[in-house]
Design an enzyme around this catalytic site. Structure first.
Site, short mmCIF file in Angstrom:
data_model
loop_
_atom_site.label_atom_id
_atom_site.label_comp_id
_atom_site.label_asym_id
_atom_site.label_seq_id
_atom_site.Cartn_x
_atom_site.Cartn_y
_atom_site.Cartn_z
N TYR A 1 0.82 -1.21 0.00
CA TYR A 1 0.00 0.00 0.00
C TYR A 1 0.86 1.27 0.00
CZ TYR A 1 -3.43 -3.51 1.57
OH TYR A 1 -4.21 -4.62 1.69
N LYS B 1 1.68 -6.75 5.83
CA LYS B 1 1.77 -7.91 4.93
C LYS B 1 3.05 -7.85 4.10
CE LYS B 1 -3.21 -7.32 4.37
NZ LYS B 1 -3.39 -5.86 4.22
N HIS C 1 0.98 -11.93 1.97
CA HIS C 1 -0.12 -11.18 1.35
C HIS C 1 -0.93 -12.04 0.35
CE1 HIS C 1 -1.27 -6.78 0.26
NE2 HIS C 1 -2.26 -7.57 -0.07
#
Ligand SMILES: NC(=O)C1=CN([C@@H]2O[C@H](COP(=O)(O)OP(=O)(O)OC[C@H]3O[C@@H](n4cnc5c(N)ncnc54)[C@H](OP(=O)(O)O)[C@@H]3O)[C@@H](O)[C@H]2O)C=CC1
Ligand SMILES: O=C1CO[C@H](CO)[C@@H](O)[C@@H]1O
Length: 320
Positions: free
Chosen positions: A40, A69, A102
Site C-alpha cells: 500500500y 503484509k 499477502h
C-alpha cells in the site's frame, strides 16, 4: 478469535497525507487494530499517526495490534527478514503484532541491486513500489521459484527472533491452508487467513474450513470495496435491516461479520465513517437478519488479481 481485535482500520488506498489523520481519528475513537501492507506504500504515514498518539499519551503501544503484509516479490527465504525490517522501519515500530503472507503466489524477486541495497533499507524506502509487479511481454506476472512452505519457515523465524508476535496468511484457499497446516515440522500455525468477504461473497465454506482448523478469518472489502463500484451499501436488504435497527448500512455489514466470529477491517479516510464503523457493539442482528444477509451471496469476487491467473499458486481456480 485469537488475540485480534474484532474491528480494525485498514489503510489500502488511504493516500499519504490522509492516512496519518485517519489513524489518529481511529485511535481517539477506540480502534486498536490497524491493517497495513508494504504494497500500500503508506506504512510510513500509518506509523506517523500511531507514533503521534503514543507520544500524546492517548494510547500505549502494547494496547495496539498492528498488522502488515509481506509482498509477493519477497517470498524467497532470504528476503523475508529484509522485508519485515523494511516494514518495521517504515512504521517506526520494533515489533509487529501480526505479519501476513499477502498472497500465496511468489513473484520474481527484485533486481539483485535492489536486494543489496536492502541491507541499508534506504533504497527501498526511497523507491516504494520498485518492481512490485514483475511482468512478462504479455503483461502477466513473472513467478518466483519459492514454495510458500519455505517462505513460511522464514516467517516462523521472525516469531523466534521476536520481530513479530504472530504470523498469518491472506488469500489462501482451503487446499493451500491445509497444505500449510500439514507441513511436517510446522512450528507456528497461521493466526488468521485474511480473505475477501462481504454479503455478495459470503465465503461460507472457507470460513467453516478455517474455523474448524482453529485459524481465524479476517474479512477484507467488507463494505464492497473502495473502487469497484459495487453497491452493497445501497442494497435494499441491507438498507431495510439498517432502518429496522436504527443503524447505518455500513454498521450492518460490519456487525454481520462479527456475529460470524469473523474479524473485519473496513477501510476509511472519512472521520465520521471511521467513528461510525466501530460503533457496532451495542446492537445484535437476529438470526433472520443473518439469514437474509447470507442469502445475498452471488459469489462476486472483487479482488481477482487477473495478472496472476497463470501462476501455479493462484488461489481462485477452485471453489473455495
Ligand atoms: N489481503 C488483501 O489482499 C486485501 C486486503 N484488503 C484490505 O481490506 C481493506 C478494506 O478494503 P477496502 O477496499 O478499503 O474496502 P471496504 O469494503 O472497506 O470499503 C471501503 C470504502 O467504503 C467507504 N466507507 C467506509 N466506511 C463507510 C461508511 N461508514 N459509510 C459509507 N461508506 C463507507 C470508504 O470511503 P471513505 O474512505 O470515504 O469512508 C471506501 O470507499 C483494505 O483497506 C485493505 O487493508 C483489501 C483488498 C485486498
Ligand atoms: O491488498 C490488496 C488491495 O486490493 C487489491 C485489489 O483488490 C489487492 O490486489 C491487494 O492484495
Amino acid at each position: 478469535m485469537g488475540d485480534i481485535p474484532a474491528v480494525g482500520l485498514s489503510s489500502w488506498k488511504a493516500s499519504p497525507g490522509k492516512v496519518t489523520e485517519a489513524v489518529k481519528v481511529a485511535i481517539d475513537a477506540g480502534y486498536q487494530h490497524f491493517d497495513c501492507a508494504y504494497f500500500y506504500h503508506n506504512e510510513r504515514e500509518v506509523g506517523a499517526g500511531i507514533r503521534c498518539k503514543i507520544k500524546e499519551g492517548a494510547v500505549r503501544r502494547e494496547d495496539l495490534f498492528i498488522a502488515t503484509k509481506r509482498w509477493c516479490t519477497c517470498h524467497k527465504k532470504s528476503l523475508v527478514k529484509t522485508a519485515c525490517r523494511r516494514s518495521l522501519k517504515a512504521l517506526k515500530l520494533n515489533y509487529l503484532d501480526l505479519y501476513l503472507i499477502h498472497w500465496p503466489m511468489g513473484f520474481k524477486p527484485p533486481h539483485p541491486e535492489w536486494i543489496m541495497s536492502c541491507s541499508e533499507l534506504s533504497f527501498c524506502l526511497s523507491h516504494p513500489g520498485v518492481q512490485d509487479l514483475p511482468l512478462d511481454e504479455s503483461n502477466m506476472v513473472i513467478p518466483g521459484d519459492t514454495d510458500f512452505l519455505d517462505t513460511w519457515e522464514a516467517m516462523e523465524d521472525l516469531v523466534i527472533t521476536r520481530l513479530v508476535k504472530n504470523i498469518g496468511v491472506s488469500n489462501f484457499n482451503h487446499e493451500q491452508l491445509e497444505r500449510l497446516l500439514n507441513k511436517p515440522g510446522l512450528r507456528f500455525k497461521p493466526l488468521t487467513n485474511q480473505i475477501e468477504c462481504h454479503p455478495y461473497l459470503t465465503q461460507k465454506n472457507l470460513i467453516s474450513f478455517c474455523q474448524s482448523r482453529d485459524v481465524s478469518v479476517t474479512a477484507y472489502h467488507p463494505l464492497g470495496g473502495s473502487c469497484e463500484g459495487v453497491d452493497l451499501i445501497d442494497d435494499p436488504v441491507i438498507q431495510r435491516i439498517a432502518k429496522e435497527h436504527g443503524k447505518s448500512p455500513a454498521q450492518i455489514l460490519i456487525r454481520f461479520q462479527i456475529q460470524r466470529n469473523v474479524i473485519v477491517i473496513p477501510g476509511s479516510i472519512t472521520p465520521s465513517h471511521i467513528k461510525e464503523n466501530i460503533q457496532v457493539f451495542d446492537f445484535e442482528l437476529t438470526q433472520h437478519d443473518m439469514d437474509n444477509i447470507l442469502s445475498l451471496d452471488r459469489n462476486l469476487r472483487l479482488a481477482t488479481f487477473p495478472i496472476t491467473k497463470n501462476h501455479k499458486d493462484y488461489p481462485f481456480h477452485i471453489e473455495y
